[in-house]
Design an enzyme around this catalytic site. Structure first.
Site: not given
Ligand SMILES: NC(=O)c1ccc[n+]([C@@H]2O[C@H](COP(=O)([O-])OP(=O)(O)OC[C@H]3O[C@@H](n4cnc5c(N)ncnc54)[C@H](OP(=O)(O)O)[C@@H]3O)[C@@H](O)[C@H]2O)c1
Length: 308
Positions: A53, A201, A250, A253
């Site tokens: 990242y 999410l 994990i 936002s």
């Molecule tokens: N190990 C791996 O290969 C891997 C892969 C992917 C991710 N990750 C890790 O996991 C973390 C999270 O991943 P993800 O982004 O896929 O997580 P997620 O929980 O599926 O989605 C996060 C998104 O949800 C939105 N959100 C949060 N609260 C909300 C609400 N109350 N209502 C509507 N939308 C909401 C956020 O947008 P807003 O900013 O608009 O709130 C954000 O962009 C990453 O940052 C990374 O650190 C690891």
């Protein structure tokens, strides 16, 4: 009450983590520092970062900016391929880890191998042994070791002769991944490996309609809002479901309102077994992943529709 998970090595990890590695979200530079600090100040005391990242330095800066004592924050990072290289060679592991520690400004609480394809083919165990050496010689003193996107067959390779057992596997996990992950969770149970759920999410933000769990989440959100007087949305319920399944959620936002809502789940009651079960049953009707590139090779997906 901040919910937490006791890892197999006895360490207590906050069950809600804020990640700075989401595509399409500006998570680099000053923004990562400021938003990371905002999440910490709201009480989300777990940051998920990674070499891939490019946000390890910002993670350390966010903790300093928030003025939260380092020992109160759980920090996970992940070792990745060398820049532009398909694999990280075993001989490069030590320097790569030392670079992470230097960028963070401290030894992380947890270091993960980002995918089973980071080490060269056939070198997974040797790669892991190099990490074990670094824990044992003090370079990674006190750091837990774990994996990410590991399939059952990858875990079996490690468990064959690991001196330090992986404490967790970080995978995409939510109700629409349940049917795919049965054999993986059987492997986690067999070896007592905890789950970190990234993308919790995705059913709400990446699935085209929200699918069959959405009306259930909405109804439960209404009940929790009435009971608590808080503004509870479907996302909060999904995070409670994730933690109710025993995984660390994990998420992330960049929006202060959503960050505050995430942190506020610690003031809500747990979902009941019946609520969790109802979400499980609806989730199992569908297979959908937001991060479909991971965990697909040699790990067949179930024959299910993307929506019903
Ligand atoms: N190990 C791996 O290969 C891997 C892969 C992917 C991710 N990750 C890790 O996991 C973390 C999270 O991943 P993800 O982004 O896929 O997580 P997620 O929980 O599926 O989605 C996060 C998104 O949800 C939105 N959100 C949060 N609260 C909300 C609400 N109350 N209502 C509507 N939308 C909401 C956020 O947008 P807003 O900013 O608009 O709130 C954000 O962009 C990453 O940052 C990374 O650190 C690891």
């Amino acid at each position: 009450m901040v919910r937490s998970i006791i890892l197999p090595d006895g360490k207590r990890m906050p069950a809600l983590g804020w990640g700075n590695g989401t595509r399409g979200v500006e998570h680099s530079g000053k923004f990562a520092v400021d938003v990371g600090a905002a999440a910490l100040r709201e009480g989300i005391l777990h940051i998920d970062t990674a070499q891939a990242y490019g946000t390890e330095r910002e993670t350390g800066e966010a903790i300093r900016l928030a003025e939260v004592p380092r020992e109160q924050v759980w920090v996970t990072t992940k070792i990745y391929e060398g820049s532009g290289q398909p694999h990280r060679k075993v001989g490069e592991v030590r320097a790569a880890v030392q670079e992470s520690v230097a960028k963070l400004g401290f030894i992380p609480d947890l270091l993960l191998v980002h995918t089973p394809f980071v080490p060269e083919d056939g070198r997974l165990l040797a790669f892991w042994q190099e990490l074990e050496n670094m824990v044992e010689d003090g370079t990674l003193q006190g750091c837990s070791l774990g994996v990410s996107n590991f399939r059952p067959q990858d875990i079996e390779i490690l468990m064959h002769s690991a001196r330090i057992k992986p404490v967790c596997n970080q995978i995409e996990f939510h109700p629409y991944a349940l049917a795919h992950l049965d054999s993986l969770f059987a492997t986690h149970s067999k070896y007592g490996i905890a789950t970190q759920a990234y993308g919790p999410l995705q059913p709400l933000i990446a699935h085209p309609t929200g699918g069959p769990i959405k009306p259930i989440l909405k109804r439960i959100a209404g009940i929790l809002s009435n009971d608590s007087g808080q503004n509870v949305d479907e996302a909060s319920v999904l995070l409670l479901w994730t933690i109710g399944k025993g995984a660390a959620a994990i998420t992330t936002s960049s929006n202060p309102v959503n960050i505050a809502k995430m942190a506020a789940i610690d003031r809500l009651r747990d979902l009941t077994e019946a609520e969790i079960d109802e979400i499980d049953q609806a989730g199992r009707k569908v297979h959908f992943k937001g991060w479909a590139g991971h965990m697909s090779k040699d790990y067949p997906v179930p024959d299910l529709p993307e929506d019903v």
